[in-house]
Design a protein around this motif. Structure first.
Motif, short mmCIF file in Angstrom:
data_model
loop_
_atom_site.label_atom_id
_atom_site.label_comp_id
_atom_site.label_asym_id
_atom_site.label_seq_id
_atom_site.Cartn_x
_atom_site.Cartn_y
_atom_site.Cartn_z
N ILE A 150 -11.33 3.84 0.96
CA ILE A 150 -10.04 3.29 0.55
C ILE A 150 -9.31 4.27 -0.36
O ILE A 150 -8.09 4.46 -0.25
CB ILE A 150 -10.24 1.93 -0.15
N LEU A 151 -10.04 4.91 -1.27
CA LEU A 151 -9.43 5.87 -2.18
C LEU A 151 -8.86 7.06 -1.42
O LEU A 151 -7.73 7.52 -1.69
CB LEU A 151 -10.46 6.34 -3.20
N SER A 167 -15.20 1.80 -0.98
CA SER A 167 -14.28 2.18 -2.05
C SER A 167 -13.85 3.64 -1.92
O SER A 167 -12.69 3.98 -2.16
CB SER A 167 -14.92 1.94 -3.42
N THR A 168 -14.79 4.52 -1.52
CA THR A 168 -14.44 5.93 -1.32
C THR A 168 -13.46 6.09 -0.17
O THR A 168 -12.48 6.84 -0.27
CB THR A 168 -15.71 6.75 -1.04
N THR A 208 -15.56 4.02 -13.30
CA THR A 208 -16.36 3.50 -12.19
C THR A 208 -17.80 3.97 -12.26
O THR A 208 -18.74 3.16 -12.27
CB THR A 208 -15.74 3.93 -10.85
N THR A 236 -10.34 6.83 -13.43
CA THR A 236 -11.01 5.96 -12.46
C THR A 236 -12.46 6.36 -12.24
O THR A 236 -13.36 5.53 -12.21
CB THR A 236 -10.24 5.98 -11.13
N GLN A 288 -17.04 12.94 -4.90
CA GLN A 288 -15.88 12.12 -4.54
C GLN A 288 -14.58 12.83 -4.89
O GLN A 288 -13.61 12.79 -4.13
CB GLN A 288 -15.96 10.77 -5.27
N SER A 315 -20.47 -0.90 -0.74
CA SER A 315 -19.33 -0.96 -1.66
C SER A 315 -18.87 0.44 -2.04
O SER A 315 -17.66 0.70 -2.13
CB SER A 315 -19.71 -1.76 -2.91
#
Length: 380
Positions: free
Chosen positions: A50-51, A47-48, A179, A175, A224, A43
């Motif tokens: 996609i970001l 998510s990384t 998160t 975010t 990130q 996950s």
């Protein structure tokens, strides 16, 4: 007196107690555990990715969209061609007559035409715009008589770009804080609920456990953000937006510094708040005040990005300075010493908050059942 070889060499004999790890080793162990468990999570990786794709697609897509618009093609007759020759956003095509220009408009070769009026009265417009359904705004603006403008305090940065930068810094910090802060809180409650924390505390002290969680999450969040910064920088370079990249560079560097300290402050608050409860169902309730401390400054900066007084105040408030001060640096509103003062205030607040959070964490970690009151957690 003689010694056996094992005793003389300092080897551990059966029954000897294992030496407890140092505080630094304990913190490194817990931080490594947090980082490893998150990096191996599908996950987190998805998510990384996609970001990063969202950031790159946003920059490249906006550039392609603006490039596809291009200049407005306009046919001009006689003196109109000279008048509009240097008008921005227009591509002028000379035409021999009004009939020829009108024919170009009907055929779709140009979006509009400008022809001189033969019987124009003195003081009246000397040109006529011909278009199919509506006249291009850039053409009408170029033909309009605008007054001379003298700005007493001109802004060095366009307000639209300033809003985009404020929104980008704010959404990235918001975010990441929500998160990764939520992940820290969930981890604390899961360890309490499964009683794993009791085993962990036999090996490492509570302050090492808290510090490891905060540092591990901070490293992941900062990593990130660095990936996002690199992806955004490369995208701006590849799309030829070097000027914007050069203007954004100093503000982005300061944002990374403020983010590193600001997230430590928030992560400690998330962990300490989560230690007050023993069920995952109660996590949202106890971390809600911390969430509001992140959300309120974020919305204030977004809505008041063009208000220098409000932005100045928010750039010194510890919970909003990670976004407020970089935005002021980009807008060229901050003096050279202001980021340093704001960073010192943020660091001092982080030290105080971490100390209070450590007390709450230590006093609440082994208390299960009902929610621990804030006063009891601070008092111990």
């Amino acid at each position: 007196m003689s010694f056996s070889s094992s005793t003389a060499s300092g080897a551990r004999r059966p029954g000897d107690a294992l030496a407890a790890p140092s505080l630094r080793a304990s913190v490194a162990l817990i931080a490594g555990r947090e980082i490893t468990s998150r990096v191996r999570s599908k996950s987190f990786l998805i998510s990384t990715a996609i970001l990063l794709l969202f950031v790159v697609a946003g920059i490249v897509g906006s550039h392609l969209f603006s490039s596809s618009l291009g200049d407005t093609r306009v046919a001009a007759v006689g003196a109109a061609a000279e008048l509009l020759d240097y008008a921005p956003g227009l591509e002028i095509e000379s035409s021999t007559s009004a009939e020829a220009a009108e024919r170009l408009v009907r055929d779709g070769d140009v979006e509009a035409a400008v022809v001189p009026l033969q019987d124009a009265e003195p003081g009246a417009p000397a040109f006529e715009v011909i278009a199919l359904s509506d006249a291009p705004g850039a053409l009408v603006q170029a033909l309009s008589i605008a007054p001379d403008v003298r700005l007493l305090d001109p802004s060095p940065v366009d307000q639209g770009i300033g809003f985009i930068v404020a929104f980008a810094f704010g959404i990235i910090f918001f975010t990441a804080a929500i998160t990764f802060g939520g992940t820290v809180a969930q981890s604390v409650v899961e360890e309490k609920q499964t009683r794993i924390v009791e085993i962990l505390l036999t090996a490492v002290p509570a302050k090492a456990l808290l510090a490891g969680k905060v540092i591990g999450s901070s490293v992941l969040a900062l990593g990130q953000i660095l990936l996002i910064a690199v992806a955004a920088g490369l995208s701006l370079m590849l799309t030829g937006q070097d000027v914007l990249l050069a203007d954004l560079g100093p503000a982005a560097v300061w944002f990374l510094g403020f983010f590193a300290i600001g997230f430590v402050l928030l992560a400690a608050m998330f962990a300490a708040s989560a230690a007050l409860v023993s069920r995952l169902e109660d996590v949202g309730t106890v971390i809600q005040p911390v969430t509001w401390l992140v959300m309120l400054p974020y919305f204030l900066i977004i809505f008041f990005n063009d208000n220098e007084a409000v932005l100045t105040v928010m750039s010194y408030v510890p919970f909003s300075s990670p976004v407020g001060m970089p935005v002021r640096i980009f807008l060229e509103q901050a003096q050279w010493w202001e980021p340093l003062v704001a960073l010192v205030l943020l660091a001092a607040t982080a030290v105080v908050i971490v100390q209070l959070g450590a007390r709450m964490y230590r006093n609440s970690l082994l208390r299960t059942g009902a929610r621990v009151r804030l006063a009891e957690a601070l008092r111990g």
